[in-house]
Write a protein that holds these residues in place. Structure first.
Motif, PDB file in Angstrom:
ATOM      1  N   THR A  55       0.812  -1.220   0.000  1.00  0.00           N
ATOM      2  CA  THR A  55       0.000   0.000   0.000  1.00  0.00           C
ATOM      3  C   THR A  55       0.843   1.266   0.000  1.00  0.00           C
ATOM      4  N   CYS A  56       2.098   1.159   0.422  1.00  0.00           N
ATOM      5  CA  CYS A  56       2.919   2.373   0.489  1.00  0.00           C
ATOM      6  C   CYS A  56       4.240   2.282  -0.270  1.00  0.00           C
ATOM      7  N   LYS A  57       4.470   1.165  -1.001  1.00  0.00           N
ATOM      8  CA  LYS A  57       5.732   1.026  -1.730  1.00  0.00           C
ATOM      9  C   LYS A  57       5.491   0.617  -3.175  1.00  0.00           C
ATOM     10  N   LEU A  58       6.435   1.013  -4.042  1.00  0.00           N
ATOM     11  CA  LEU A  58       6.389   0.697  -5.469  1.00  0.00           C
ATOM     12  C   LEU A  58       7.635  -0.072  -5.868  1.00  0.00           C
ATOM     13  N   ASP A  59       7.472  -1.092  -6.689  1.00  0.00           N
ATOM     14  CA  ASP A  59       8.598  -1.815  -7.281  1.00  0.00           C
ATOM     15  C   ASP A  59       8.801  -1.310  -8.698  1.00  0.00           C
ATOM     16  N   TRP A  60      10.043  -1.012  -9.032  1.00  0.00           N
ATOM     17  CA  TRP A  60      10.394  -0.472 -10.343  1.00  0.00           C
ATOM     18  C   TRP A  60      11.364  -1.412 -11.041  1.00  0.00           C
ATOM     19  N   THR A  61      11.293  -1.449 -12.367  1.00  0.00           N
ATOM     20  CA  THR A  61      12.296  -2.130 -13.190  1.00  0.00           C
ATOM     21  C   THR A  61      12.802  -1.125 -14.211  1.00  0.00           C
ATOM     22  N   LEU A  62      14.059  -0.752 -14.049  1.00  0.00           N
ATOM     23  CA  LEU A  62      14.713   0.192 -14.953  1.00  0.00           C
ATOM     24  C   LEU A  62      15.500  -0.599 -15.982  1.00  0.00           C
ATOM     25  N   ASP A  63      15.156  -0.424 -17.260  1.00  0.00           N
ATOM     26  CA  ASP A  63      15.933  -1.032 -18.343  1.00  0.00           C
ATOM     27  C   ASP A  63      17.023  -0.054 -18.727  1.00  0.00           C
ATOM     28  N   LEU A  64      18.260  -0.532 -18.712  1.00  0.00           N
ATOM     29  CA  LEU A  64      19.424   0.305 -18.947  1.00  0.00           C
ATOM     30  C   LEU A  64      20.229  -0.225 -20.126  1.00  0.00           C
ATOM     31  N   ALA A  65      20.702   0.674 -20.978  1.00  0.00           N
ATOM     32  CA  ALA A  65      21.609   0.308 -22.064  1.00  0.00           C
ATOM     33  C   ALA A  65      23.017   0.764 -21.701  1.00  0.00           C
ATOM     34  N   VAL A  66      23.952  -0.167 -21.745  1.00  0.00           N
ATOM     35  CA  VAL A  66      25.375   0.142 -21.621  1.00  0.00           C
ATOM     36  C   VAL A  66      25.935  -0.082 -23.020  1.00  0.00           C
ATOM     37  N   VAL A  67      26.216   1.003 -23.714  1.00  0.00           N
ATOM     38  CA  VAL A  67      26.576   0.942 -25.127  1.00  0.00           C
ATOM     39  C   VAL A  67      28.081   1.117 -25.289  1.00  0.00           C
ATOM     40  N   VAL A  68      28.698   0.158 -25.975  1.00  0.00           N
ATOM     41  CA  VAL A  68      30.119   0.241 -26.283  1.00  0.00           C
ATOM     42  C   VAL A  68      30.234   0.635 -27.758  1.00  0.00           C
ATOM     43  N   HIS A  69      30.903   1.746 -28.009  1.00  0.00           N
ATOM     44  CA  HIS A  69      31.130   2.193 -29.383  1.00  0.00           C
ATOM     45  C   HIS A  69      32.598   1.959 -29.727  1.00  0.00           C
ATOM     46  N   THR A  70      32.830   1.177 -30.793  1.00  0.00           N
ATOM     47  CA  THR A  70      34.201   0.917 -31.239  1.00  0.00           C
ATOM     48  C   THR A  70      34.302   1.118 -32.749  1.00  0.00           C
ATOM     49  N   ARG A  71      35.516   1.294 -33.199  1.00  0.00           N
ATOM     50  CA  ARG A  71      35.821   1.397 -34.632  1.00  0.00           C
ATOM     51  C   ARG A  71      37.056   0.570 -34.911  1.00  0.00           C
ATOM     52  N   GLY A  72      37.007  -0.225 -35.976  1.00  0.00           N
ATOM     53  CA  GLY A  72      38.159  -1.017 -36.362  1.00  0.00           C
ATOM     54  C   GLY A  72      37.759  -2.099 -37.341  1.00  0.00           C
ATOM     55  N   PRO A  73      38.746  -2.843 -37.851  1.00  0.00           N
ATOM     56  CA  PRO A  73      38.448  -3.865 -38.852  1.00  0.00           C
ATOM     57  C   PRO A  73      37.522  -4.972 -38.335  1.00  0.00           C
TER      58      PRO A  73
END
Length: 140
Positions: A55-73
């Protein structure tokens, strides 16, 4: 006042700062990367879903992106040690300094830039469960 979500995102940015192979962690970067800025790490929230816990609490689910940006062959090979390091840092404390109930990986998506095939965005997603008071998004 800062919401629990922003507290979590700030903590994750700090936690990922020593990730091997990168120099900066960006929060929801809006501008394009120049060629010489790779490799880079970007964290950004995707969604935040809520359901009542009591009655007094909320459960949350946060979707998070951890993005790795690379350049190479073979950009996937360049991204691999970076995400291995970042993942180990995130999993070292799954409560994120007691801000969350748990964090779990949910997937990886490899996105190639069609105009620059040497460029890769490896999107690694995580689900973060946390709880707040129903009347206060800052505290749990």
């Amino acid at each position: 006042m800062t919401s629990r979500r922003e507290q979590i995102l700030s903590h994750i940015a700090t936690t990922l700062a020593p990730t091997a192979g990168i120099t900066t962690v960006y929060r929801s970067r809006a501008e394009a990367f120049s060629r010489d800025e790779a490799p880079a790490l970007v964290i950004e929230p995707i969604a935040d879903r809520c359901q009542p816990y009591s009655t007094c609490k909320l459960d949350w689910t946060l979707d998070l992106a951890v993005v790795v940006h690379t350049r190479g062959p073979i950009p996937e090979q360049l991204a691999d040690p970076i995400i291995v390091s970042a993942h180990a840092l995130l999993m070292a404390d799954r409560t994120l300094n007691n801000l969350a109930i748990d964090i779990v990986p949910t997937g990886t998506d490899f996105q190639r830039d069609k105009a620059d095939l040497l460029s890769l965005w490896q999107v690694n997603t995580y689900a973060i469960r946390y709880r707040t008071l129903g009347s206060d998004l800052e505290n749990g």
